[in-house]
Design a protein around this motif. Structure first.
Motif, PDB file in Angstrom:
ATOM      1  N   VAL A   4      30.929  47.365  52.429  1.00  0.00           N
ATOM      2  CA  VAL A   4      32.227  46.477  52.052  1.00  0.00           C
ATOM      3  C   VAL A   4      33.724  47.394  53.435  1.00  0.00           C
ATOM      4  O   VAL A   4      34.946  46.226  53.916  1.00  0.00           O
ATOM      5  CB  VAL A   4      32.898  46.778  50.741  1.00  0.00           C
ATOM      6  N   CYS A  35      32.709  37.654  51.822  1.00  0.00           N
ATOM      7  CA  CYS A  35      31.713  37.995  50.673  1.00  0.00           C
ATOM      8  C   CYS A  35      31.191  36.790  50.095  1.00  0.00           C
ATOM      9  O   CYS A  35      31.346  37.094  48.539  1.00  0.00           O
ATOM     10  CB  CYS A  35      33.320  38.580  49.569  1.00  0.00           C
ATOM     11  N   ASP A  37      27.898  37.071  49.468  1.00  0.00           N
ATOM     12  CA  ASP A  37      27.400  37.542  48.566  1.00  0.00           C
ATOM     13  C   ASP A  37      27.636  38.279  47.759  1.00  0.00           C
ATOM     14  O   ASP A  37      27.047  38.287  46.286  1.00  0.00           O
ATOM     15  CB  ASP A  37      26.523  39.110  50.008  1.00  0.00           C
ATOM     16  N   GLU A  38      28.518  39.020  47.442  1.00  0.00           N
ATOM     17  CA  GLU A  38      29.599  39.601  47.143  1.00  0.00           C
ATOM     18  C   GLU A  38      30.052  38.569  46.000  1.00  0.00           C
ATOM     19  O   GLU A  38      29.800  38.740  44.695  1.00  0.00           O
ATOM     20  CB  GLU A  38      30.729  40.467  47.646  1.00  0.00           C
ATOM     21  N   ASP A  39      29.669  37.289  45.890  1.00  0.00           N
ATOM     22  CA  ASP A  39      31.004  36.730  45.352  1.00  0.00           C
ATOM     23  C   ASP A  39      29.836  35.754  43.991  1.00  0.00           C
ATOM     24  O   ASP A  39      30.001  36.571  43.107  1.00  0.00           O
ATOM     25  CB  ASP A  39      31.310  34.959  46.120  1.00  0.00           C
ATOM     26  N   THR A  41      26.364  37.373  43.750  1.00  0.00           N
ATOM     27  CA  THR A  41      26.836  39.115  42.600  1.00  0.00           C
ATOM     28  C   THR A  41      27.585  38.533  41.123  1.00  0.00           C
ATOM     29  O   THR A  41      27.552  38.352  39.846  1.00  0.00           O
ATOM     30  CB  THR A  41      27.028  40.377  43.425  1.00  0.00           C
ATOM     31  N   SER A  80      27.040  48.119  42.024  1.00  0.00           N
ATOM     32  CA  SER A  80      27.051  47.022  43.062  1.00  0.00           C
ATOM     33  C   SER A  80      28.113  45.635  42.848  1.00  0.00           C
ATOM     34  O   SER A  80      28.508  45.165  43.442  1.00  0.00           O
ATOM     35  CB  SER A  80      25.734  46.592  42.507  1.00  0.00           C
ATOM     36  N   SER A  84      31.490  44.616  44.401  1.00  0.00           N
ATOM     37  CA  SER A  84      31.204  43.164  44.744  1.00  0.00           C
ATOM     38  C   SER A  84      33.091  42.840  44.933  1.00  0.00           C
ATOM     39  O   SER A  84      33.615  41.546  45.171  1.00  0.00           O
ATOM     40  CB  SER A  84      30.332  42.108  44.360  1.00  0.00           C
ATOM     41  N   CYS A  87      34.915  43.195  47.883  1.00  0.00           N
ATOM     42  CA  CYS A  87      35.226  43.109  48.783  1.00  0.00           C
ATOM     43  C   CYS A  87      36.321  41.757  49.379  1.00  0.00           C
ATOM     44  O   CYS A  87      37.759  41.840  50.625  1.00  0.00           O
ATOM     45  CB  CYS A  87      33.802  41.926  48.825  1.00  0.00           C
TER      46      CYS A  87
END
Length: 125
Positions: A4, A35, A37-39, A41, A80, A84, A87
């Motif tokens: 991040v 972002c 991958d974070e979105d 998650t 995690s 996430s 981000c």
């Protein structure tokens, strides 16, 4: 350091040619790319009804979670999810703080400068 932190300062390099030679232009990368991958998650945990909502419009961003479900998650999953959610607001302002609260408004933890602070245990991750 966490992904991040690197994301908050990520830049894309755009090179264009001009008559007098190459011109270099540096632009901030789009948060939807940085972002991604974070979105995903957050989408997964929202579909599980753990993540209820998030608000990135204020100076202090907020993530609202189902308190019972949140407390049943292992620490690494809580971390995690919190990172996430951090981000996108971090892309706009690297000094932003994200608060994680349950649906009653009780503070469960914060993310600041890319680090998760679990208020219940007092630990930083």
């Amino acid at each position: 350091m966490l992904k991040v932190t690197a994301l908050a300062t990520a830049l894309s390099l755009a090179v264009s040619s001009s008559v007098l030679g190459a011109e270099t232009r540096i632009e901030r990368a789009d948060p939807s790319v940085i972002c991604l991958d974070e979105d995903m998650t957050l989408s997964v945990w929202r579909s599980q009804s753990t993540v209820l909502s998030f608000d990135y419009t204020r100076t202090t961003a907020s993530l609202v979670v189902d308190g019972r479900r949140w407390l049943q998650l292992p620490q690494n999953i809580q971390t995690s999810i919190a990172l996430s959610a951090f981000c996108r607001p971090a892309m706009a302002d690297t000094l932003v703080v994200l608060e994680v609260r349950n649906q009653s408004g009780n503070l469960l933890g914060t993310v600041s400068r890319g680090k998760w602070h679990n208020r219940l245990t007092g630990q930083w991750f």
